[in-house]
Design a protein around this motif. Structure first.
Motif, PDB file in Angstrom:
ATOM      1  N   GLN A 118      13.206 -41.053  14.605  1.00 42.83           N
ATOM      2  CA  GLN A 118      13.741 -42.273  15.203  1.00 42.83           C
ATOM      3  C   GLN A 118      15.029 -42.618  14.482  1.00 42.83           C
ATOM      4  O   GLN A 118      15.089 -42.610  13.256  1.00 42.83           O
ATOM      5  CB  GLN A 118      12.725 -43.416  15.071  1.00 42.83           C
ATOM      6  N   PHE A 119      16.096 -42.950  15.234  1.00 46.12           N
ATOM      7  CA  PHE A 119      17.380 -43.196  14.591  1.00 46.12           C
ATOM      8  C   PHE A 119      18.267 -44.083  15.456  1.00 46.12           C
ATOM      9  O   PHE A 119      18.094 -44.165  16.679  1.00 46.12           O
ATOM     10  CB  PHE A 119      18.093 -41.868  14.311  1.00 46.12           C
ATOM     11  N   TRP A 120      19.232 -44.746  14.791  1.00 50.70           N
ATOM     12  CA  TRP A 120      20.206 -45.533  15.511  1.00 50.70           C
ATOM     13  C   TRP A 120      21.358 -44.619  15.923  1.00 50.70           C
ATOM     14  O   TRP A 120      22.007 -43.998  15.093  1.00 50.70           O
ATOM     15  CB  TRP A 120      20.732 -46.683  14.653  1.00 50.70           C
ATOM     16  N   ASP A 121      21.600 -44.547  17.226  1.00 49.11           N
ATOM     17  CA  ASP A 121      22.649 -43.718  17.799  1.00 49.11           C
ATOM     18  C   ASP A 121      23.904 -44.576  17.904  1.00 49.11           C
ATOM     19  O   ASP A 121      24.031 -45.390  18.817  1.00 49.11           O
ATOM     20  CB  ASP A 121      22.198 -43.219  19.179  1.00 49.11           C
ATOM     21  N   TYR A 122      24.846 -44.405  16.963  1.00 46.29           N
ATOM     22  CA  TYR A 122      26.041 -45.239  16.940  1.00 46.29           C
ATOM     23  C   TYR A 122      26.880 -45.141  18.210  1.00 46.29           C
ATOM     24  O   TYR A 122      27.242 -46.159  18.802  1.00 46.29           O
ATOM     25  CB  TYR A 122      26.907 -44.880  15.728  1.00 46.29           C
ATOM     26  N   PRO A 123      27.234 -43.936  18.677  1.00 49.28           N
ATOM     27  CA  PRO A 123      28.075 -43.871  19.882  1.00 49.28           C
ATOM     28  C   PRO A 123      27.436 -44.524  21.099  1.00 49.28           C
ATOM     29  O   PRO A 123      28.118 -45.160  21.895  1.00 49.28           O
ATOM     30  CB  PRO A 123      28.261 -42.359  20.087  1.00 49.28           C
ATOM     31  N   ALA A 124      26.119 -44.366  21.247  1.00 44.61           N
ATOM     32  CA  ALA A 124      25.437 -44.919  22.414  1.00 44.61           C
ATOM     33  C   ALA A 124      25.053 -46.388  22.233  1.00 44.61           C
ATOM     34  O   ALA A 124      24.790 -47.093  23.195  1.00 44.61           O
ATOM     35  CB  ALA A 124      24.180 -44.111  22.729  1.00 44.61           C
ATOM     36  N   GLY A 125      25.003 -46.838  20.974  1.00 47.28           N
ATOM     37  CA  GLY A 125      24.585 -48.212  20.714  1.00 47.28           C
ATOM     38  C   GLY A 125      23.130 -48.435  21.031  1.00 47.28           C
ATOM     39  O   GLY A 125      22.748 -49.493  21.538  1.00 47.28           O
ATOM     40  N   GLN A 126      22.284 -47.454  20.704  1.00 55.60           N
ATOM     41  CA  GLN A 126      20.863 -47.531  21.026  1.00 55.60           C
ATOM     42  C   GLN A 126      20.017 -46.948  19.899  1.00 55.60           C
ATOM     43  O   GLN A 126      20.464 -46.086  19.143  1.00 55.60           O
ATOM     44  CB  GLN A 126      20.548 -46.729  22.294  1.00 55.60           C
ATOM     45  N   MET A 127      18.775 -47.438  19.821  1.00 53.68           N
ATOM     46  CA  MET A 127      17.780 -46.799  18.970  1.00 53.68           C
ATOM     47  C   MET A 127      17.128 -45.704  19.793  1.00 53.68           C
ATOM     48  O   MET A 127      16.671 -45.939  20.918  1.00 53.68           O
ATOM     49  CB  MET A 127      16.723 -47.806  18.505  1.00 53.68           C
ATOM     50  N   ARG A 128      17.091 -44.493  19.250  1.00 59.18           N
ATOM     51  CA  ARG A 128      16.535 -43.370  19.991  1.00 59.18           C
ATOM     52  C   ARG A 128      15.314 -42.818  19.269  1.00 59.18           C
ATOM     53  O   ARG A 128      15.152 -42.985  18.056  1.00 59.18           O
ATOM     54  CB  ARG A 128      17.570 -42.254  20.169  1.00 59.18           C
ATOM     55  N   ILE A 129      14.445 -42.164  20.025  1.00 54.69           N
ATOM     56  CA  ILE A 129      13.224 -41.560  19.487  1.00 54.69           C
ATOM     57  C   ILE A 129      13.072 -40.162  20.068  1.00 54.69           C
ATOM     58  O   ILE A 129      13.236 -39.959  21.270  1.00 54.69           O
ATOM     59  CB  ILE A 129      11.983 -42.433  19.806  1.00 54.69           C
ATOM     60  N   ILE A 130      12.805 -39.201  19.192  1.00 52.22           N
ATOM     61  CA  ILE A 130      12.524 -37.820  19.584  1.00 52.22           C
ATOM     62  C   ILE A 130      11.135 -37.475  19.077  1.00 52.22           C
ATOM     63  O   ILE A 130      10.787 -37.788  17.935  1.00 52.22           O
ATOM     64  CB  ILE A 130      13.566 -36.846  19.011  1.00 52.22           C
ATOM     65  N   GLN A 131      10.339 -36.846  19.895  1.00 52.50           N
ATOM     66  CA  GLN A 131       8.934 -36.569  19.573  1.00 52.50           C
ATOM     67  C   GLN A 131       8.585 -35.155  20.019  1.00 52.50           C
ATOM     68  O   GLN A 131       8.924 -34.740  21.126  1.00 52.50           O
ATOM     69  CB  GLN A 131       8.052 -37.592  20.281  1.00 52.50           C
ATOM     70  N   ASN A 132       7.888 -34.413  19.148  1.00 53.99           N
ATOM     71  CA  ASN A 132       7.488 -33.051  19.476  1.00 53.99           C
ATOM     72  C   ASN A 132       6.046 -32.793  19.060  1.00 53.99           C
ATOM     73  O   ASN A 132       5.599 -33.259  18.015  1.00 53.99           O
ATOM     74  CB  ASN A 132       8.402 -32.037  18.768  1.00 53.99           C
ATOM     75  N   GLY A 133       5.336 -32.029  19.862  1.00 55.72           N
ATOM     76  CA  GLY A 133       3.965 -31.638  19.546  1.00 55.72           C
ATOM     77  C   GLY A 133       3.228 -31.194  20.792  1.00 55.72           C
ATOM     78  O   GLY A 133       3.657 -31.485  21.915  1.00 55.72           O
ATOM     79  N   TRP A 134       2.156 -30.446  20.625  1.00 51.99           N
ATOM     80  CA  TRP A 134       1.325 -30.025  21.745  1.00 51.99           C
ATOM     81  C   TRP A 134       2.127 -29.243  22.799  1.00 51.99           C
ATOM     82  O   TRP A 134       1.824 -29.274  23.981  1.00 51.99           O
ATOM     83  CB  TRP A 134       0.646 -31.225  22.418  1.00 51.99           C
ATOM     84  N   GLY A 135       3.184 -28.556  22.373  1.00 53.36           N
ATOM     85  CA  GLY A 135       4.000 -27.838  23.331  1.00 53.36           C
ATOM     86  C   GLY A 135       4.786 -28.759  24.232  1.00 53.36           C
ATOM     87  O   GLY A 135       5.167 -28.387  25.349  1.00 53.36           O
ATOM     88  N   VAL A 136       5.057 -29.986  23.753  1.00 54.32           N
ATOM     89  CA  VAL A 136       5.755 -30.990  24.550  1.00 54.32           C
ATOM     90  C   VAL A 136       6.924 -31.547  23.743  1.00 54.32           C
ATOM     91  O   VAL A 136       6.813 -31.768  22.538  1.00 54.32           O
ATOM     92  CB  VAL A 136       4.807 -32.145  24.937  1.00 54.32           C
ATOM     93  N   HIS A 137       8.040 -31.780  24.416  1.00 58.75           N
ATOM     94  CA  HIS A 137       9.205 -32.410  23.792  1.00 58.75           C
ATOM     95  C   HIS A 137       9.495 -33.713  24.521  1.00 58.75           C
ATOM     96  O   HIS A 137       9.580 -33.740  25.753  1.00 58.75           O
ATOM     97  CB  HIS A 137      10.431 -31.491  23.890  1.00 58.75           C
ATOM     98  N   GLY A 138       9.641 -34.797  23.758  1.00 58.75           N
ATOM     99  CA  GLY A 138       9.919 -36.092  24.367  1.00 58.75           C
ATOM    100  C   GLY A 138      11.138 -36.751  23.756  1.00 58.75           C
ATOM    101  O   GLY A 138      11.377 -36.639  22.551  1.00 58.75           O
ATOM    102  N   GLU A 139      11.928 -37.419  24.583  1.00 56.51           N
ATOM    103  CA  GLU A 139      13.076 -38.186  24.113  1.00 56.51           C
ATOM    104  C   GLU A 139      13.137 -39.505  24.861  1.00 56.51           C
ATOM    105  O   GLU A 139      12.689 -39.604  26.005  1.00 56.51           O
ATOM    106  CB  GLU A 139      14.389 -37.426  24.334  1.00 56.51           C
ATOM    107  N   GLY A 140      13.693 -40.515  24.203  1.00 57.69           N
ATOM    108  CA  GLY A 140      13.831 -41.801  24.876  1.00 57.69           C
ATOM    109  C   GLY A 140      14.553 -42.809  24.026  1.00 57.69           C
ATOM    110  O   GLY A 140      15.136 -42.469  22.990  1.00 57.69           O
ATOM    111  N   THR A 141      14.530 -44.041  24.460  1.00 55.73           N
ATOM    112  CA  THR A 141      15.210 -45.132  23.774  1.00 55.73           C
ATOM    113  C   THR A 141      14.229 -46.258  23.453  1.00 55.73           C
ATOM    114  O   THR A 141      13.185 -46.387  24.082  1.00 55.73           O
ATOM    115  CB  THR A 141      16.353 -45.693  24.635  1.00 55.73           C
TER     116      THR A 141
END
Length: 211
Positions: A118-141
């Motif tokens: 989880q991190f603050w994305d300066y260019p986008a001005g958003q908090m982002r979340i990346i998640q991996n496991g179970w053969g699945v990749h997830g991204e969002g805000t």
């Protein structure tokens, strides 16, 4: 079983916390205003809202370890007594990483179920979340709801096989040592329907077994 619908990082997690098309967050308050550094219009940075750093400090404080009772959802196919997530803050409280695993009879699962960034994305001005496991990749805000007390995360999950799907997590602090996280799935009517909810309790020491 979609484990992504079960848990938040910080989150979530969240929550669970949670590739493909990014789930779009509202323009306000998810996106912060751009400010120009040294008068250079080509170098724009975003201001970081107070809730963003506060969330990272809250989740990673103390042991950074949280445990949720799974008694309500335990079954033959899901035998775990509880889930554990451990958050570690990065520099300047602008990012954090986490790992999540399960416990049964006091013994940990053989490996991690999920990893989070989880991190603050300066260019986008958003908090982002990346998640991996179970053969699945997830991204969002992630953003703060208008109520000023509920963090919302919307993620798009892409499995190795099968169609992509979306999950929403809503997280609210109950105290310094407890927070509640609900996972929601989209309905055919275009609304979000609650799937599960957990209360996560911060451990007082690193006494919870880890794989």
């Amino acid at each position: 079983m979609k484990m992504g619908t079960r848990l938040i990082l910080g989150a979530g997690l969240a929550c669970f916390a949670l590739a493909g098309c990014m789930a779009e967050a509202p323009e306000t308050p998810a996106k912060a205003k751009l400010v120009t550094e040294a008068g250079d219009p080509t170098l724009a940075l975003t201001t970081v809202p107070d809730w963003a750093r506060a969330n990272i400090r809250y989740m990673s404080a103390g042991t950074g370890q949280w445990i949720a009772d799974n008694a309500t959802y335990r079954s033959e196919g899901e035998p775990w007594d509880s889930y554990v997530i451990e958050w570690t803050a990065g520099p300047d409280d602008l990012s954090m990483t986490a790992r999540m695993y399960a416990l049964k009879d006091g013994q940990p699962s053989q490996g991690d179920f999920w990893s989070f960034y989880q991190f603050w994305d300066y260019p986008a001005g958003q908090m982002r979340i990346i998640q991996n496991g179970w053969g699945v990749h997830g991204e969002g805000t992630i953003w703060m709801d208008e109520d000023g007390a509920t963090l919302i995360a919307e993620q798009r999950f892409t499995p190795v096989s099968g169609p992509a799907y979306s999950v929403r997590h809503e997280t609210a602090e109950l105290s310094e040592t407890e927070h509640r996280s609900a996972s929601l799935n989209p309905s055919d009517a275009g609304t979000w329907v609650t799937d599960r909810a957990y209360v996560w309790v911060r451990t007082s020491s690193d006494a919870v077994a880890a794989p």
